[in-house]
Design a protein around this motif. Structure first.
Motif, PDB file in Angstrom:
ATOM      1  N   VAL A  24       0.839  -1.248  -0.036  1.00  0.00           N
ATOM      2  CA  VAL A  24       0.015  -0.126  -0.065  1.00  0.00           C
ATOM      3  C   VAL A  24       0.859   1.161   0.003  1.00  0.00           C
ATOM      4  N   ARG A  25       0.642   2.100  -0.953  1.00  0.00           N
ATOM      5  CA  ARG A  25       1.560   3.505  -1.008  1.00  0.00           C
ATOM      6  C   ARG A  25       0.291   4.606  -0.743  1.00  0.00           C
ATOM      7  N   MET A  26       0.648   5.567  -0.030  1.00  0.00           N
ATOM      8  CA  MET A  26      -0.108   6.586   0.345  1.00  0.00           C
ATOM      9  C   MET A  26       0.862   7.592  -0.488  1.00  0.00           C
ATOM     10  N   MET A  27       0.095   8.649  -1.388  1.00  0.00           N
ATOM     11  CA  MET A  27       0.717   9.805  -2.197  1.00  0.00           C
ATOM     12  C   MET A  27      -0.329  11.030  -2.236  1.00  0.00           C
ATOM     13  N   ARG A  28       0.104  12.073  -1.659  1.00  0.00           N
ATOM     14  CA  ARG A  28      -0.513  13.342  -1.761  1.00  0.00           C
ATOM     15  C   ARG A  28      -0.858  13.613  -3.266  1.00  0.00           C
ATOM     16  N   ALA A  29      -2.001  14.197  -3.489  1.00  0.00           N
ATOM     17  CA  ALA A  29      -2.322  14.376  -4.851  1.00  0.00           C
ATOM     18  C   ALA A  29      -1.399  15.395  -5.547  1.00  0.00           C
ATOM     19  N   GLU A  30      -0.740  16.174  -4.867  1.00  0.00           N
ATOM     20  CA  GLU A  30       0.042  17.213  -5.505  1.00  0.00           C
ATOM     21  C   GLU A  30       1.495  16.796  -5.848  1.00  0.00           C
ATOM     22  N   GLU A  31       1.735  15.266  -5.284  1.00  0.00           N
ATOM     23  CA  GLU A  31       3.003  14.765  -5.963  1.00  0.00           C
ATOM     24  C   GLU A  31       2.710  13.669  -6.679  1.00  0.00           C
ATOM     25  N   CYS A  32       1.434  13.435  -7.053  1.00  0.00           N
ATOM     26  CA  CYS A  32       1.044  12.140  -7.759  1.00  0.00           C
ATOM     27  C   CYS A  32       1.146  12.404  -9.506  1.00  0.00           C
ATOM     28  N   GLU A  33       2.101  11.580 -10.198  1.00  0.00           N
ATOM     29  CA  GLU A  33       2.165  11.916 -11.788  1.00  0.00           C
ATOM     30  C   GLU A  33       1.686  10.585 -12.240  1.00  0.00           C
ATOM     31  N   PRO A  34       1.292  10.905 -13.826  1.00  0.00           N
ATOM     32  CA  PRO A  34       0.850   9.590 -14.435  1.00  0.00           C
ATOM     33  C   PRO A  34       1.736   8.497 -14.154  1.00  0.00           C
ATOM     34  N   ALA A  35       2.925   8.420 -14.089  1.00  0.00           N
ATOM     35  CA  ALA A  35       3.939   7.210 -13.618  1.00  0.00           C
ATOM     36  C   ALA A  35       3.572   6.547 -12.526  1.00  0.00           C
ATOM     37  N   HIS A  36       3.226   7.329 -11.474  1.00  0.00           N
ATOM     38  CA  HIS A  36       2.708   6.700 -10.196  1.00  0.00           C
ATOM     39  C   HIS A  36       1.565   5.750 -10.412  1.00  0.00           C
ATOM     40  N   MET A  37       0.401   6.265 -11.053  1.00  0.00           N
ATOM     41  CA  MET A  37      -0.734   5.638 -11.486  1.00  0.00           C
ATOM     42  C   MET A  37      -0.327   4.381 -12.202  1.00  0.00           C
ATOM     43  N   LEU A  38       0.613   4.328 -13.133  1.00  0.00           N
ATOM     44  CA  LEU A  38       0.727   3.356 -14.133  1.00  0.00           C
ATOM     45  C   LEU A  38       1.366   2.241 -13.392  1.00  0.00           C
ATOM     46  N   ALA A  39       2.110   2.430 -12.415  1.00  0.00           N
ATOM     47  CA  ALA A  39       2.952   1.520 -11.441  1.00  0.00           C
ATOM     48  C   ALA A  39       2.042   0.976 -10.557  1.00  0.00           C
ATOM     49  N   ALA A  40       0.753   1.310 -10.314  1.00  0.00           N
ATOM     50  CA  ALA A  40      -0.131   0.897  -9.234  1.00  0.00           C
ATOM     51  C   ALA A  40      -1.119  -0.179  -9.983  1.00  0.00           C
ATOM     52  N   ASP A  41      -1.717  -1.170  -9.371  1.00  0.00           N
ATOM     53  CA  ASP A  41      -2.719  -2.300  -9.575  1.00  0.00           C
ATOM     54  C   ASP A  41      -4.261  -1.839  -9.350  1.00  0.00           C
ATOM     55  N   TYR A  71      -5.200  12.760 -16.081  1.00  0.00           N
ATOM     56  CA  TYR A  71      -6.251  12.050 -16.890  1.00  0.00           C
ATOM     57  C   TYR A  71      -5.819  11.957 -18.303  1.00  0.00           C
ATOM     58  N   TYR A  72      -5.762  12.794 -19.286  1.00  0.00           N
ATOM     59  CA  TYR A  72      -5.247  12.359 -20.484  1.00  0.00           C
ATOM     60  C   TYR A  72      -4.161  11.486 -20.910  1.00  0.00           C
ATOM     61  N   PRO A  73      -3.198  11.711 -19.992  1.00  0.00           N
ATOM     62  CA  PRO A  73      -2.060  10.718 -20.494  1.00  0.00           C
ATOM     63  C   PRO A  73      -2.154   9.375 -19.865  1.00  0.00           C
ATOM     64  N   LEU A  74      -3.231   9.034 -18.905  1.00  0.00           N
ATOM     65  CA  LEU A  74      -3.584   7.779 -18.614  1.00  0.00           C
ATOM     66  C   LEU A  74      -4.924   7.107 -19.283  1.00  0.00           C
ATOM     67  N   LEU A  75      -5.419   7.796 -20.305  1.00  0.00           N
ATOM     68  CA  LEU A  75      -6.489   7.191 -20.870  1.00  0.00           C
ATOM     69  C   LEU A  75      -6.081   5.948 -21.840  1.00  0.00           C
ATOM     70  N   GLY A  76      -6.920   4.997 -21.815  1.00  0.00           N
ATOM     71  CA  GLY A  76      -6.463   3.659 -22.192  1.00  0.00           C
ATOM     72  C   GLY A  76      -5.387   3.033 -21.706  1.00  0.00           C
ATOM     73  N   ALA A  77      -4.941   3.465 -20.704  1.00  0.00           N
ATOM     74  CA  ALA A  77      -3.442   2.834 -19.939  1.00  0.00           C
ATOM     75  C   ALA A  77      -4.064   2.153 -18.715  1.00  0.00           C
ATOM     76  N   ILE A  78      -4.974   2.579 -18.113  1.00  0.00           N
ATOM     77  CA  ILE A  78      -5.326   1.703 -16.744  1.00  0.00           C
ATOM     78  C   ILE A  78      -6.563   0.980 -16.742  1.00  0.00           C
ATOM     79  N   GLU A  79      -7.297   0.901 -17.850  1.00  0.00           N
ATOM     80  CA  GLU A  79      -8.743   0.201 -18.010  1.00  0.00           C
ATOM     81  C   GLU A  79      -8.619  -0.827 -16.972  1.00  0.00           C
ATOM     82  N   GLY A  80     -10.013  -1.034 -16.619  1.00  0.00           N
ATOM     83  CA  GLY A  80     -10.414  -2.344 -15.667  1.00  0.00           C
ATOM     84  C   GLY A  80      -9.672  -2.224 -14.417  1.00  0.00           C
TER      85      GLY A  80
END
Length: 163
Positions: A34-51, A76-85
């Motif tokens: 479990v990783r906690m990340m403040r919104a102001e620090e979270c980037e698309p790469a962090h989202m891609l690395a999570a399940d 939003y736009y950098p992750l469209l189609g990359a984290i579906e499901g």
């Protein structure tokens, strides 16, 4: 090892308490980090690395708090189609309602084609005056238990690969 990312913003401490409860419960599951990340620090790469994700925020002026909205705008736009499901949940700390922030969050997640695995949680503090709204919050044990259940559910589901 699966990763549950909790992206959050907290101004008066209520949302932070909710996140801590969810994270503590989720960390008890073998097979999930479990990783906690403040919104102001979270980037698309962090989202891609999570399940899976928990998005946690206060409602400000009947909407998603601005810092959280900026996170969604940035990713939003950098992750469209990359984290579906991928599975997600939403937790909102509100003064009186929270419904609009819930609707906004769920609509963004729907655009990403994420899978909502638990009902969105709104914790109402009943703060109505300027003094109450700006005061540090204390979230009650019943609501913290609901937050813990969300963290445990997502963490267990990821570990068992049911999401």
């Amino acid at each position: 090892m699966k990763t549950l990312l909790i992206v959050y913003y907290s101004y008066t401490g209520g949302t932070a308490q909710m996140v801590e409860a969810a994270a503590a419960a989720g960390q008890g599951e073998d097979g999930t980090e479990v990783r906690m990340m403040r919104a102001e620090e979270c980037e698309p790469a962090h989202m891609l690395a999570a399940d899976g994700y928990i998005f946690a925020m206060p409602e400000n002026l009947a909407a998603i708090a601005g810092v959280m909205k900026a996170f969604f705008d940035r990713c939003y736009y950098p992750l469209l189609g990359a984290i579906e499901g991928r599975p997600y949940a939403v937790m909102i700390c509100a003064g009186s309602d929270g419904e609009n922030a819930k609707a906004q969050s769920e609509r963004i997640a729907k655009g990403w084609r994420l899978k909502k695995v638990v009902d969105s949680l709104i914790v109402c503090t009943h703060a109505q005056t300027e003094e109450e709204i700006l005061a540090q919050k204390t979230i009650g044990s019943t609501d913290l238990a609901k937050c813990a259940e969300i963290g445990a559910t997502l963490s267990a589901g990821l570990a068992m690969r049911v999401f």
